[in-house]
Scaffold this motif. Sequence first.
Motif, PDB file in Angstrom:
ATOM      1  N   LEU A   1      12.848  -6.980   2.503  1.00 58.40           N
ATOM      2  CA  LEU A   1      12.016  -6.583   3.632  1.00 58.40           C
ATOM      3  C   LEU A   1      12.700  -6.861   4.962  1.00 58.40           C
ATOM      4  CD1 LEU A   1       8.524  -7.910   2.437  1.00 58.40           C
ATOM      5  CD2 LEU A   1       9.263  -5.516   2.531  1.00 58.40           C
ATOM      6  N   GLU A   2      13.321  -8.027   5.076  1.00 58.40           N
ATOM      7  CA  GLU A   2      14.000  -8.381   6.318  1.00 58.40           C
ATOM      8  C   GLU A   2      15.146  -7.425   6.616  1.00 58.40           C
ATOM      9  OE1 GLU A   2      13.464 -10.858   8.633  1.00 58.40           O
ATOM     10  OE2 GLU A   2      11.565 -11.315   7.643  1.00 58.40           O
ATOM     11  N   ALA A   3      15.951  -7.121   5.597  1.00 62.07           N
ATOM     12  CA  ALA A   3      17.092  -6.220   5.798  1.00 62.07           C
ATOM     13  C   ALA A   3      16.626  -4.829   6.217  1.00 62.07           C
ATOM     14  CB  ALA A   3      17.925  -6.147   4.518  1.00 62.07           C
ATOM     15  N   VAL A   4      15.599  -4.313   5.540  1.00 64.35           N
ATOM     16  CA  VAL A   4      15.105  -2.975   5.853  1.00 64.35           C
ATOM     17  C   VAL A   4      14.449  -2.963   7.231  1.00 64.35           C
ATOM     18  CG1 VAL A   4      13.465  -1.187   5.168  1.00 64.35           C
ATOM     19  CG2 VAL A   4      14.881  -2.310   3.441  1.00 64.35           C
ATOM     20  N   GLU A   5      13.698  -3.997   7.565  1.00 61.42           N
ATOM     21  CA  GLU A   5      13.072  -4.079   8.888  1.00 61.42           C
ATOM     22  C   GLU A   5      14.124  -4.033   9.993  1.00 61.42           C
ATOM     23  OE1 GLU A   5       9.953  -4.741  11.818  1.00 61.42           O
ATOM     24  OE2 GLU A   5       9.941  -4.031   9.735  1.00 61.42           O
ATOM     25  N   GLN A   6      15.189  -4.800   9.817  1.00 57.16           N
ATOM     26  CA  GLN A   6      16.249  -4.817  10.830  1.00 57.16           C
ATOM     27  C   GLN A   6      16.869  -3.439  11.003  1.00 57.16           C
ATOM     28  OE1 GLN A   6      19.072  -7.804   9.639  1.00 57.16           O
ATOM     29  NE2 GLN A   6      17.486  -9.357   9.361  1.00 57.16           N
ATOM     30  N   LEU A   7      17.222  -2.805   9.893  1.00 62.69           N
ATOM     31  CA  LEU A   7      17.875  -1.502   9.965  1.00 62.69           C
ATOM     32  C   LEU A   7      16.941  -0.433  10.519  1.00 62.69           C
ATOM     33  CD1 LEU A   7      19.817  -1.643   6.581  1.00 62.69           C
ATOM     34  CD2 LEU A   7      20.829  -1.625   8.875  1.00 62.69           C
ATOM     35  N   ALA A   8      15.678  -0.474  10.104  1.00 59.27           N
ATOM     36  CA  ALA A   8      14.713   0.508  10.615  1.00 59.27           C
ATOM     37  C   ALA A   8      14.512   0.338  12.116  1.00 59.27           C
ATOM     38  CB  ALA A   8      13.386   0.367   9.876  1.00 59.27           C
ATOM     39  N   ALA A   9      14.441  -0.906  12.578  1.00 62.04           N
ATOM     40  CA  ALA A   9      14.265  -1.173  14.002  1.00 62.04           C
ATOM     41  C   ALA A   9      15.468  -0.698  14.812  1.00 62.04           C
ATOM     42  CB  ALA A   9      14.033  -2.660  14.233  1.00 62.04           C
ATOM     43  N   GLU A  10      16.640  -0.666  14.190  1.00 61.53           N
ATOM     44  CA  GLU A  10      17.861  -0.196  14.859  1.00 61.53           C
ATOM     45  C   GLU A  10      17.992   1.324  14.828  1.00 61.53           C
ATOM     46  OE1 GLU A  10      20.927  -2.263  12.766  1.00 61.53           O
ATOM     47  OE2 GLU A  10      20.146  -4.239  13.334  1.00 61.53           O
ATOM     48  N   GLY A  11      17.062   2.006  14.162  1.00 64.24           N
ATOM     49  CA  GLY A  11      17.100   3.455  14.088  1.00 64.24           C
ATOM     50  C   GLY A  11      18.032   3.993  13.024  1.00 64.24           C
ATOM     51  N   PHE A  12      18.404   3.150  12.083  1.00 58.87           N
ATOM     52  CA  PHE A  12      19.337   3.549  11.023  1.00 58.87           C
ATOM     53  C   PHE A  12      18.661   4.519  10.048  1.00 58.87           C
ATOM     54  CE2 PHE A  12      20.867   2.823   6.661  1.00 58.87           C
ATOM     55  CZ  PHE A  12      22.222   3.099   6.810  1.00 58.87           C
ATOM     56  N   THR A  13      19.422   5.536   9.614  1.00 57.12           N
ATOM     57  CA  THR A  13      18.976   6.442   8.556  1.00 57.12           C
ATOM     58  C   THR A  13      19.941   6.319   7.388  1.00 57.12           C
ATOM     59  OG1 THR A  13      18.028   8.018  10.119  1.00 57.12           O
ATOM     60  CG2 THR A  13      18.531   8.828   7.899  1.00 57.12           C
ATOM     61  N   PRO A  14      19.452   5.969   6.188  1.00 59.50           N
ATOM     62  CA  PRO A  14      20.367   5.815   5.050  1.00 59.50           C
ATOM     63  C   PRO A  14      20.973   7.148   4.622  1.00 59.50           C
ATOM     64  CG  PRO A  14      18.083   5.611   4.342  1.00 59.50           C
ATOM     65  CD  PRO A  14      18.058   5.674   5.840  1.00 59.50           C
ATOM     66  N   ALA A  15      22.140   7.064   4.002  1.00 62.37           N
ATOM     67  CA  ALA A  15      22.834   8.275   3.550  1.00 62.37           C
ATOM     68  C   ALA A  15      22.047   8.994   2.465  1.00 62.37           C
ATOM     69  CB  ALA A  15      24.226   7.914   3.048  1.00 62.37           C
ATOM     70  N   ARG A  16      21.327   8.241   1.660  1.00 61.02           N
ATOM     71  CA  ARG A  16      20.487   8.823   0.613  1.00 61.02           C
ATOM     72  C   ARG A  16      19.163   8.066   0.595  1.00 61.02           C
ATOM     73  NH1 ARG A  16      24.899   6.538  -1.979  1.00 61.02           N
ATOM     74  NH2 ARG A  16      25.677   8.549  -2.692  1.00 61.02           N
ATOM     75  N   ASP A  17      18.163   8.629  -0.054  1.00 58.59           N
ATOM     76  CA  ASP A  17      16.858   7.972  -0.114  1.00 58.59           C
ATOM     77  C   ASP A  17      16.981   6.544  -0.644  1.00 58.59           C
ATOM     78  OD1 ASP A  17      15.709  10.273   0.797  1.00 58.59           O
ATOM     79  OD2 ASP A  17      14.483  10.638  -0.988  1.00 58.59           O
ATOM     80  N   VAL A  18      16.121   5.688  -0.123  1.00 63.85           N
ATOM     81  CA  VAL A  18      16.024   4.305  -0.597  1.00 63.85           C
ATOM     82  C   VAL A  18      14.575   4.051  -0.998  1.00 63.85           C
ATOM     83  CG1 VAL A  18      16.239   1.866   0.008  1.00 63.85           C
ATOM     84  CG2 VAL A  18      17.913   3.515   0.884  1.00 63.85           C
ATOM     85  N   TYR A  19      14.389   3.491  -2.175  1.00 66.79           N
ATOM     86  CA  TYR A  19      13.058   3.094  -2.638  1.00 66.79           C
ATOM     87  C   TYR A  19      12.995   1.578  -2.763  1.00 66.79           C
ATOM     88  CZ  TYR A  19      11.957   7.954  -3.850  1.00 66.79           C
ATOM     89  OH  TYR A  19      11.710   9.297  -3.791  1.00 66.79           O
ATOM     90  N   LEU A  20      11.877   1.011  -2.368  1.00 69.39           N
ATOM     91  CA  LEU A  20      11.584  -0.395  -2.610  1.00 69.39           C
ATOM     92  C   LEU A  20      10.482  -0.446  -3.655  1.00 69.39           C
ATOM     93  CD1 LEU A  20      11.420  -1.689   1.099  1.00 69.39           C
ATOM     94  CD2 LEU A  20      13.431  -1.180  -0.311  1.00 69.39           C
ATOM     95  N   SER A  21      10.760  -1.089  -4.776  1.00 75.41           N
ATOM     96  CA  SER A  21       9.820  -1.138  -5.895  1.00 75.41           C
ATOM     97  C   SER A  21       9.432  -2.585  -6.152  1.00 75.41           C
ATOM     98  CB  SER A  21      10.472  -0.536  -7.144  1.00 75.41           C
ATOM     99  OG  SER A  21       9.637  -0.704  -8.276  1.00 75.41           O
ATOM    100  N   PHE A  22       8.192  -2.944  -5.819  1.00 74.99           N
ATOM    101  CA  PHE A  22       7.710  -4.314  -5.936  1.00 74.99           C
ATOM    102  C   PHE A  22       6.568  -4.376  -6.962  1.00 74.99           C
ATOM    103  CE2 PHE A  22       8.896  -4.667  -1.163  1.00 74.99           C
ATOM    104  CZ  PHE A  22      10.236  -4.845  -1.484  1.00 74.99           C
ATOM    105  N   GLY A  23       6.875  -4.788  -8.166  1.00 75.88           N
ATOM    106  CA  GLY A  23       5.865  -4.901  -9.208  1.00 75.88           C
ATOM    107  C   GLY A  23       4.966  -6.106  -9.005  1.00 75.88           C
ATOM    108  N   HIS A  24       3.760  -6.027  -9.542  1.00 76.19           N
ATOM    109  CA  HIS A  24       2.797  -7.115  -9.332  1.00 76.19           C
ATOM    110  C   HIS A  24       2.595  -7.982 -10.578  1.00 76.19           C
ATOM    111  CE1 HIS A  24       0.110  -4.160 -11.279  1.00 76.19           C
ATOM    112  NE2 HIS A  24      -0.640  -5.196 -11.624  1.00 76.19           N
ATOM    113  N   ASN A  25       3.192  -7.604 -11.709  1.00 74.06           N
ATOM    114  CA  ASN A  25       2.937  -8.402 -12.924  1.00 74.06           C
ATOM    115  C   ASN A  25       4.187  -8.494 -13.801  1.00 74.06           C
ATOM    116  OD1 ASN A  25       2.949  -5.715 -13.714  1.00 74.06           O
ATOM    117  ND2 ASN A  25       1.001  -5.810 -14.812  1.00 74.06           N
ATOM    118  N   GLU A  26       5.326  -8.704 -13.172  1.00 72.99           N
ATOM    119  CA  GLU A  26       6.571  -8.846 -13.933  1.00 72.99           C
ATOM    120  C   GLU A  26       6.520 -10.037 -14.876  1.00 72.99           C
ATOM    121  OE1 GLU A  26      10.608 -10.364 -14.884  1.00 72.99           O
ATOM    122  OE2 GLU A  26       9.003 -11.341 -13.738  1.00 72.99           O
TER     123      GLU A  26
END
Length: 445
Positions: A124-149
Amino acid sequence: MTDAPASVERFRELLRIPTVSHADESEIEWGAFDEFAAAVDRLYPALHTTLVRETVDGHSLLYRWAGAVTADPLVLMAHIDVVPVVPEEWDHDPFAAEIVGEGADAALYARGAIDDKGSLVAILEAVEQLAAEGFTPARDVYLSFGHNEETAGGGAQAIVALLRERGIRPGLVLDEGGAVVDGAIPGVGVPTAMVGVAERGVMTLELTAREGGGHASTPPSYPATARLARAVDRLHRHPFPTRLAPPVRAMLSTVAPHAPQPLRALFGSLAVTGPLVAGVLSRLGPEMNATVRTTAVATRLRGAPGDNVLATSATAAVNIRLLTGDTVASATERVRRVVADREIEVTLAHGSDPSPVSPWRGDAWRRLAAAVTASLGDDVVTLPYLQLGASDSRWFTAISDHVYRFTPFHLTRAERDALHAHNERIRVEVWLRGIGFYRELVSAS
């Protein structure tokens, strides 16, 4: 750039939310999971402005960050839930997220500090920083957070089903797994980033002996409990054979140039020395033993309901972790042969075969290794290895050929031993460096 104190405070806030999972879901406080999702929404405004969030299977979270292209997306995984605690065993409140010590030794004590909110919040911290800087990734990025691993893994399975339905085939999936460690391989002094390229399978067999029952004052010559004890002892005295599975062979071959003699020669000639090396590793402690053989251990025993009652049935639950190349069927057949008693019923309670093996060469692997070097140190050697435990990543092997397991933290033996135990903790500086790893990986993807 990172505002370290603010990042740490956000981490502490999320650690204080007791998202504890239980096998019996009626015992789960679902309000904590709702509180966690709301806190993430509030704490990471740039992320939530830039990415699209979905709630899956009730409490799992899936984010999509649109990149320049949609093909071969990156999936960063973590899980929201943590295992239960026994508070009196801890030196510090497990949900207070206290920082103990100063400087490089300052450590954050909390359930989930490593498993797995450490990774989740670093992402979350890494993505927040990059998003705040206006960065666009070269390809789609998904964050997958399961609730019952920690229990059923249903959240991750539902996410995989959703992605499959949408025709999404990730080019790289990264979940929790091995860490940066010292001395993971005996005799090797360089720090190593242990990246899981596969997981062992997991299964439970039940061994059951039966008899007519009766009063314990007049026991038969060979009661069910004795027959069961003999079966368990036979399994203990005849373990599965040792061998070097492909991920373990790759790990040793890769680290060979960094090993002193005679290990360098042994690891570099495994076609000849493999059986010898496997046999030696099996005697170097539980972790090394588990890398070179399928393991089986009786974990639960059940018998009569009272002290003065003969058991009409005596049952042992045997937990088996399957080395790559073994299967549920082959392990079950071997247990029957070793027990060698037709009066012992052998039944499968549940089981899954080992995961497929992801490649330790090619573009996806190079991206991981480059992120390790850039963020965690050019002295760290990235190694493929066989992950001993199970994770939610195993479900993603259905939609991706490049599924890896790595937690970007430099952990001591004591810190790794605290997982699922009391005094789970992570050094603050180590956690902050992990944010840099995820930044590098996303930026290069």
